[in-house]
Design an enzyme around this catalytic site. Structure first.
Site, PDB file in Angstrom:
ATOM      1  N   TRP A   3      -2.433  11.812  13.641  1.00  0.00           N
ATOM      2  CA  TRP A   3      -1.493  10.589  12.927  1.00  0.00           C
ATOM      3  C   TRP A   3      -0.379  10.725  13.908  1.00  0.00           C
ATOM      4  O   TRP A   3       0.767  11.295  13.687  1.00  0.00           O
ATOM      5  CB  TRP A   3      -1.191  11.169  11.551  1.00  0.00           C
ATOM      6  CG  TRP A   3      -2.400  11.583  10.873  1.00  0.00           C
ATOM      7  CD1 TRP A   3      -2.733  12.750  10.404  1.00  0.00           C
ATOM      8  CD2 TRP A   3      -3.187  10.489  10.198  1.00  0.00           C
ATOM      9  NE1 TRP A   3      -4.093  12.433   9.699  1.00  0.00           N
ATOM     10  CE2 TRP A   3      -4.415  10.997   9.340  1.00  0.00           C
ATOM     11  CE3 TRP A   3      -3.295   8.981  10.163  1.00  0.00           C
ATOM     12  CZ2 TRP A   3      -5.275  10.350   8.789  1.00  0.00           C
ATOM     13  CZ3 TRP A   3      -4.169   8.500   9.468  1.00  0.00           C
ATOM     14  CH2 TRP A   3      -5.106   9.080   8.906  1.00  0.00           C
ATOM     15  N   PHE A  63      -0.643 -11.892  -4.442  1.00  0.00           N
ATOM     16  CA  PHE A  63      -0.101 -11.935  -5.540  1.00  0.00           C
ATOM     17  C   PHE A  63      -0.514 -10.734  -6.672  1.00  0.00           C
ATOM     18  O   PHE A  63       0.322 -10.219  -7.347  1.00  0.00           O
ATOM     19  CB  PHE A  63       0.314 -13.194  -6.449  1.00  0.00           C
ATOM     20  CG  PHE A  63      -0.721 -13.640  -7.193  1.00  0.00           C
ATOM     21  CD1 PHE A  63      -0.762 -13.527  -8.578  1.00  0.00           C
ATOM     22  CD2 PHE A  63      -1.731 -14.389  -6.741  1.00  0.00           C
ATOM     23  CE1 PHE A  63      -1.606 -13.821  -9.451  1.00  0.00           C
ATOM     24  CE2 PHE A  63      -2.738 -14.787  -7.496  1.00  0.00           C
ATOM     25  CZ  PHE A  63      -2.683 -14.726  -8.781  1.00  0.00           C
ATOM     26  N   THR A  64      -1.772 -10.527  -6.811  1.00  0.00           N
ATOM     27  CA  THR A  64      -2.259  -9.586  -7.690  1.00  0.00           C
ATOM     28  C   THR A  64      -1.602  -8.128  -7.472  1.00  0.00           C
ATOM     29  O   THR A  64      -2.131  -7.322  -8.515  1.00  0.00           O
ATOM     30  CB  THR A  64      -3.910  -9.592  -7.708  1.00  0.00           C
ATOM     31  OG1 THR A  64      -4.369  -9.196  -6.358  1.00  0.00           O
ATOM     32  CG2 THR A  64      -4.432 -10.979  -7.904  1.00  0.00           C
TER      33      THR A  64
END
Length: 153
Positions: free
Chosen positions: A64, A81-82
């Site tokens: 990472w 938008f959900t």
């Protein structure tokens, strides 16, 4: 503002059977706009997404270690938008989402912010408000959520 960030080997968006955007290795970012979002929220999401260390560094062996910018990869932004929906019983409710007439120009400004902050040609997007088919090959899989309500961190 909420973003679901997925490290991908590739991703694309189709609308009505037509390819709209496609990227190779990089990040697919699903973007949900809350009604209360402002420029500070957009700045936070842009900064966090562009600087997330989600990619391995082959030279050092660190898993990472590198950002999408450091890897010189692409980004595909998709309005969704959900992501701002809640459940009322079993039915979705979207009253917390930014209304479309306000969301469309705000989302366009978010896309432009990513392009100006990173590289214009490395940032792609879907079509706001369209029914999109989003295809991806998740790399890892690696999926992170970023919410601008956490912008003090």
């Amino acid at each position: 503002m909420r973003a679901i960030v997925q490290r991908v080997a590739s991703a694309s968006v189709e609308v009505e059977g037509r390819l709209v955007s496609a990227i190779g290795p990089g990040l697919l970012v699903l973007v949900g706009l809350h009604d209360s979002d402002n420029d500070a929220d957009a700045d936070y999401i842009c900064r966090k997404v562009l600087n997330m260390r989600l990619f391995p560094n082959e030279e050092t062996g660190k898993t990472w270690d590198l950002s999408v910018i450091q890897k010189n990869h692409e980004i595909l932004l998709v309005s969704q938008f959900t992501l701002c929906g809640i459940l009322k019983g079993n039915k979705p409710d979207f009253h917390l989402a930014m209304p479309p007439d306000k969301a469309k120009p705000f989302y366009a400004a978010v896309v432009e912010k990513f392009r100006k902050t990173y590289k214009h040609d490395a940032v792609k997007d879907g079509i706001f408000g369209a029914m999109m088919k989003v295809n991806l090959v998740n790399d890892g899989p690696v999926t992170m959520e970023v919410d601008s309500t956490q912008k003090t961190k």
